[in-house]
Design a protein around this motif. Structure first.
Motif, PDB file in Angstrom:
ATOM      1  N   ARG A  70      51.422  -9.478  -2.614  1.00 44.68           N
ATOM      2  CA  ARG A  70      51.369  -8.019  -2.712  1.00 44.68           C
ATOM      3  C   ARG A  70      52.444  -7.386  -1.843  1.00 44.68           C
ATOM      4  NH1 ARG A  70      46.818  -5.840   0.561  1.00 44.68           N
ATOM      5  NH2 ARG A  70      48.380  -6.357   2.110  1.00 44.68           N
ATOM      6  N   ASP A  71      52.598  -7.892  -0.627  1.00 46.52           N
ATOM      7  CA  ASP A  71      53.593  -7.327   0.284  1.00 46.52           C
ATOM      8  C   ASP A  71      55.015  -7.539  -0.222  1.00 46.52           C
ATOM      9  OD1 ASP A  71      51.456  -6.609   1.883  1.00 46.52           O
ATOM     10  OD2 ASP A  71      51.795  -8.179   3.380  1.00 46.52           O
ATOM     11  N   VAL A  72      55.268  -8.656  -0.882  1.00 47.28           N
ATOM     12  CA  VAL A  72      56.617  -8.964  -1.365  1.00 47.28           C
ATOM     13  C   VAL A  72      56.922  -8.268  -2.684  1.00 47.28           C
ATOM     14  CG1 VAL A  72      58.112 -10.826  -2.244  1.00 47.28           C
ATOM     15  CG2 VAL A  72      56.773 -11.166  -0.143  1.00 47.28           C
ATOM     16  N   PHE A  73      55.971  -8.261  -3.625  1.00 42.50           N
ATOM     17  CA  PHE A  73      56.245  -7.734  -4.968  1.00 42.50           C
ATOM     18  C   PHE A  73      55.670  -6.348  -5.220  1.00 42.50           C
ATOM     19  CE2 PHE A  73      56.309 -12.441  -5.540  1.00 42.50           C
ATOM     20  CZ  PHE A  73      57.667 -12.561  -5.834  1.00 42.50           C
ATOM     21  N   GLY A  74      54.870  -5.811  -4.308  1.00 42.77           N
ATOM     22  CA  GLY A  74      54.319  -4.472  -4.460  1.00 42.77           C
ATOM     23  C   GLY A  74      52.880  -4.473  -4.944  1.00 42.77           C
ATOM     24  N   ASP A  75      52.249  -3.311  -4.830  1.00 46.39           N
ATOM     25  CA  ASP A  75      50.823  -3.173  -5.141  1.00 46.39           C
ATOM     26  C   ASP A  75      50.495  -3.423  -6.611  1.00 46.39           C
ATOM     27  OD1 ASP A  75      49.963  -2.585  -2.554  1.00 46.39           O
ATOM     28  OD2 ASP A  75      50.392  -0.449  -2.800  1.00 46.39           O
ATOM     29  N   ASP A  76      51.427  -3.181  -7.505  1.00 46.00           N
ATOM     30  CA  ASP A  76      51.150  -3.417  -8.919  1.00 46.00           C
ATOM     31  C   ASP A  76      51.623  -4.813  -9.327  1.00 46.00           C
ATOM     32  OD1 ASP A  76      50.267  -2.823 -11.552  1.00 46.00           O
ATOM     33  OD2 ASP A  76      52.324  -2.364 -12.113  1.00 46.00           O
TER      34      ASP A  76
END
Length: 154
Positions: free
Chosen positions: A118-124
């Motif tokens: 999540r931190d690397v690719f984002g919340d979606d």
């Protein structure tokens, strides 16, 4: 922000991509889908984090093992794709946790990997469908094994 920028911003240094420990490929890309084989918590000295949750490992120890496993998975993706910005999204994550019969916090353990993605690719794009299962045995007595499916640029 791109995945490569987030890696830098978070101060993450990817390890070397782990080599297969059997007759399989660590990653297979077919038609824009990357299938990552099960990865384990490989440390920089080449050893693996071993143990059983609910016995000689606590939730934090398992979480750390799952995060380390996620870093190895990112290294495999980077090695195959050349750039993590080619990842469109995480589709599915399956986490296996070596645990006692009484241990029931497998999701909290696998969060170590899920929160990293999540931190690397984002919340979606970095949050996927997921299963977190307990098991009585894993290869080499490793604490966790995680596999994933990613959508990538074809």
């Amino acid at each position: 922000m791109s995945a490569e920028s987030r890696i830098t911003e978070l101060g993450i240094e990817l390890p070397k991509a782990p080599k297969p420990m059997g007759v399989y490929k660590p990653i297979v890309v077919v038609g824009g889908i990357a299938y990552l084989s099960g990865h384990g918590p490989l440390q920089s000295d080449g050893s693996l984090i071993t143990g059983r949750l609910g016995d000689d490992l606590d939730v934090q120890g398992g979480y750390d093992a799952a995060r380390l496993t996620g870093l190895g998975m990112l290294a495999t993706l980077h090695n195959q794709l050349g750039n993590l910005n080619k990842v469109k999204r995480l589709v599915k994550l399956l986490g296996l946790v070596r645990s006692t019969d009484e241990f029931d916090q497998q999701p909290a353990v696998i969060n170590g990997c899920s929160e990293l993605f999540r931190d690397v690719f984002g919340d979606d794009a970095g949050v996927a469908a997921r299963s977190a299962l307990g098991t009585n045995a894993l290869p080499g007595k490793i604490a966790v094994e995680i596999e994933a499916i990613f959508e990538v640029e074809a």
